[in-house]
Write an enzyme that holds these catalytic residues in place. Structure first.
Site, mmCIF file in Angstrom:
data_model
loop_
_atom_site.group_PDB
_atom_site.id
_atom_site.type_symbol
_atom_site.label_atom_id
_atom_site.label_comp_id
_atom_site.label_asym_id
_atom_site.label_seq_id
_atom_site.Cartn_x
_atom_site.Cartn_y
_atom_site.Cartn_z
ATOM 1 N N ILE A 1 2.470 -4.826 -0.594
ATOM 2 C CA ILE A 1 1.202 -4.212 -0.997
ATOM 3 C C ILE A 1 0.153 -4.468 0.075
ATOM 4 C CG2 ILE A 1 -0.695 -4.311 -2.667
ATOM 5 C CD1 ILE A 1 1.470 -5.015 -4.780
ATOM 6 N N LYS A 2 -0.557 -3.412 0.437
ATOM 7 C CA LYS A 2 -1.688 -3.504 1.364
ATOM 8 C C LYS A 2 -2.958 -3.360 0.541
ATOM 9 C CE LYS A 2 -3.804 -0.714 5.007
ATOM 10 N NZ LYS A 2 -3.571 0.478 5.851
ATOM 11 N N THR A 3 -3.847 -4.329 0.653
ATOM 12 C CA THR A 3 -5.086 -4.293 -0.107
ATOM 13 C C THR A 3 -6.208 -4.913 0.711
ATOM 14 O OG1 THR A 3 -6.087 -4.758 -2.268
ATOM 15 C CG2 THR A 3 -4.740 -6.507 -1.299
#
Length: 181
Positions: A93-95
């Site tokens: 996940i990229k956040t």
């Protein structure tokens, strides 16, 4: 039919391949946009989940906008977004980085990398990367903070020092300055 995602009620479903919006009350509308292979699920509280195929790779991309109507970047919304993506099967996940980021990382069962976000001064971007890595992020995905740097090569190397060589933000910034001479 999908009525909830991550425990949140779906209030509308936009199918961009047909141009139809279906609301939870049974009414319908139109997107008014060109046809596209994308589904957009509006959630209660102003968040959304967007699903579309990648344009360059054989994979499905999932986007979660869990920042609410006030566009808050708080742990509350990032905890929700990472949970939804993990439940939908994301492998990474990229956040964005936020206050109490260690709580977001600890609650997420898959690796997290941070997005670079808006352009920051080099020292600030390295501090953000350092804090994220110290909070448990597995990596950094920076674009404009590298490419718009006064020295993109040195900045890329300095970020690499933080991520892979345990440099502090201060050590990485000194490295950046030395490489920029």
């Amino acid at each position: 039919s999908i009525d909830a995602i991550g425990g949140m009620k779906v209030t509308a479903k936009r199918d961009y391949s047909t141009g139809v919006i279906k609301y939870s009350d049974g009414s319908e509308g139109v997107t008014g946009l060109p046809e596209s292979n994308m589904l957009y699920f509006e959630l209660e509280g102003g968040s959304a989940v967007i699903v579309r195929p990648s344009g360059t790779e054989p994979k499905i991309k999932l986007y979660v906008t869990a920042v609410g109507k006030e566009m808050e970047r708080t742990p509350k919304y990032f905890l929700l977004a990472t949970r939804v993506l993990a439940e939908l099967g994301a492998s990474v996940i990229k956040t964005y980085y936020c206050e109490d980021f260690e709580k977001v990382v600890a609650a997420c069962p898959v690796p997290i990398v941070i997005a670079g976000g808006k352009k920051l001064p080099e020292a600030d971007a390295l501090t953000m990367a350092y804090k994220a890595i110290q909070s448990g992020a597995r990596g950094v995905d920076m674009g404009r903070n590298i490419f718009q740097s006064t020295n993109p090569i040195a900045m890329c190397q300095a970020v690499g020092k933080v991520v892979h060589e345990n440099y502090t933000d201060k050590e990485a910034y000194e490295f950046f300055l030395d490489m920029s001479k």
